[in-house]
Design a protein around this motif. Sequence first.
Motif, PDB file in Angstrom:
ATOM      1  N   ASP A 385       0.812  -1.219   0.000  1.00 32.03           N
ATOM      2  CA  ASP A 385       0.000   0.000   0.000  1.00 32.03           C
ATOM      3  C   ASP A 385       0.846   1.271   0.000  1.00 32.03           C
ATOM      4  OD1 ASP A 385       1.001  -0.068   2.550  1.00 32.03           O
ATOM      5  OD2 ASP A 385      -0.937  -0.013   3.572  1.00 32.03           O
ATOM      6  N   GLY A 386       2.167   1.111  -0.135  1.00 29.53           N
ATOM      7  CA  GLY A 386       3.042   2.271  -0.242  1.00 29.53           C
ATOM      8  C   GLY A 386       3.547   2.814   1.071  1.00 29.53           C
ATOM      9  N   LYS A 387       3.219   2.174   2.177  1.00 24.59           N
ATOM     10  CA  LYS A 387       3.698   2.644   3.470  1.00 24.59           C
ATOM     11  C   LYS A 387       5.068   2.048   3.785  1.00 24.59           C
ATOM     12  CE  LYS A 387      -0.787   3.588   5.589  1.00 24.59           C
ATOM     13  NZ  LYS A 387      -1.728   3.277   6.695  1.00 24.59           N
ATOM     14  N   ILE A 388       5.810   2.780   4.593  1.00 22.48           N
ATOM     15  CA  ILE A 388       7.128   2.337   5.029  1.00 22.48           C
ATOM     16  C   ILE A 388       7.067   2.150   6.542  1.00 22.48           C
ATOM     17  CG2 ILE A 388       9.597   2.788   4.943  1.00 22.48           C
ATOM     18  CD1 ILE A 388       8.252   2.723   2.201  1.00 22.48           C
ATOM     19  N   TYR A 389       7.318   0.923   6.997  1.00 18.81           N
ATOM     20  CA  TYR A 389       7.335   0.620   8.426  1.00 18.81           C
ATOM     21  C   TYR A 389       8.790   0.595   8.883  1.00 18.81           C
ATOM     22  CZ  TYR A 389       2.387  -0.542   8.193  1.00 18.81           C
ATOM     23  OH  TYR A 389       1.021  -0.476   8.023  1.00 18.81           O
ATOM     24  N   LEU A 396       7.532   1.749  16.790  1.00 18.07           N
ATOM     25  CA  LEU A 396       7.229   1.563  15.375  1.00 18.07           C
ATOM     26  C   LEU A 396       6.889   2.906  14.741  1.00 18.07           C
ATOM     27  CD1 LEU A 396       6.681  -0.310  12.948  1.00 18.07           C
ATOM     28  CD2 LEU A 396       4.312  -0.472  13.750  1.00 18.07           C
ATOM     29  N   LEU A 397       7.632   3.256  13.712  1.00 16.87           N
ATOM     30  CA  LEU A 397       7.408   4.497  12.978  1.00 16.87           C
ATOM     31  C   LEU A 397       6.841   4.145  11.608  1.00 16.87           C
ATOM     32  CD1 LEU A 397       7.841   7.603  12.969  1.00 16.87           C
ATOM     33  CD2 LEU A 397      10.076   7.166  11.945  1.00 16.87           C
ATOM     34  N   ILE A 398       5.684   4.722  11.262  1.00 15.75           N
ATOM     35  CA  ILE A 398       5.041   4.455   9.977  1.00 15.75           C
ATOM     36  C   ILE A 398       5.088   5.715   9.133  1.00 15.75           C
ATOM     37  CG2 ILE A 398       2.948   3.688   8.812  1.00 15.75           C
ATOM     38  CD1 ILE A 398       2.111   2.324  11.403  1.00 15.75           C
TER      39      ILE A 398
END
Length: 403
Positions: A385-389, A396-398
């Motif tokens: 979905d294009g997110k970077i975890y 946890l940084l999203i």
Amino acid sequence: MNKLAYALLTCIVILSLSTSCEKDSIRVPVQTIELSASSFTLATDSVRIVVAQLSPNNTTDTNITWTSSNQQVAIVDQSGNVKGISPGTTLISATSPDGKISASCEVDVIKWTLHKGGLGFVEEGINAMALDKEGNIWICGQNVIKLGSQGAWLMNNSNLNPSAITFDNQGFAWIGSGSGLYRYDGSKWEVFTTENSGLKDNSIITLATDNTGRVIASHFNRESLLGTGASEFDGNSWKYYSSANGLVYDNVISMAIDKSGVRWFVTTNGISSFDGEKWKSYGASNVGVAHIGLVHSVAVDSNNNKWFGTNSGLIKFDGTKWESFTNQNSGMIGGSVTAIAFDNNKNLWVATGAGLAHFDGVKWKVFDRYNHPVQDIRTILTTPDGKIYIGTGLGLLIASLRD
């Protein structure tokens, strides 16, 4: 003074004042506008000023107009202050009063969300992450957490203290810990130790798998504080790799298996590859890259290029040529590369001590202390979905790049 002289003097004064006014009202048009940045990244709700340098220096067209091509992404005031609104890309432009001269810079706005102790987490430090076939994110901190669209679940009931996680070609989860190698098939747990398998050491710091189901675990003895090589399991039998049989150094801190099945081991003293029959070792003496010594991370891209994070930059190996990226010869920030990942668009994401960098093969984008909330990055995971975890020492940084 006679009347003629007085009249003449009056005319001279009037002409002088008229000439002076004409000089004061002469327009000097702007010829060029140069902005202080051609592109930059910005966090939502953050502000950065863009300065416009006008030429010539004596131009009278100083009342320039600032605009944003997409005000839903970022807005700009008439002093050049740009504020991030929502994830996306926009152009910030400065235009002369007559509309003939303008300059623009590209602004990428990113939204950061930091979870500290939320989402079911009982700890903050995150060491490893992996994505399963259903799109759930498995996170290793003090425990194993599965994060999905419906919430978060604690996947182990004991103090597992996991250090690494990966999924094999059957979708089974493999988790490395200080007490052995754990496998979860979706319903039950199985543990491999030195007592019931060919595992060389129960202490595991990193894992790698390929599409054949092969699993490799690297070891670190917590008593001696020394690396002890790596164990490989093909589903039936075990193999052990160490400096005694070809590995360049026993302290293996990251691994990958490329599309040809070649195993890549990065150590604190260079790089080794093994194709199943022959070992090769790489260091500064045989690749021509001075900072290859201390390697932290490795990843393989869709073209089977190998990317290595070192203590002073990034190295790419295409099978023939080695290429170095540092903060001196590229747009990358920081020196020590701690994590590498690729997104669905084949873009490279790199974590360093100074923040996060994105590379599309041509252009670098930087997320540093001005637009990035955390520098202690340990692992990166990209999702469809294009997110970077981003796993950090604080939680946890999203990163959301689009709404």
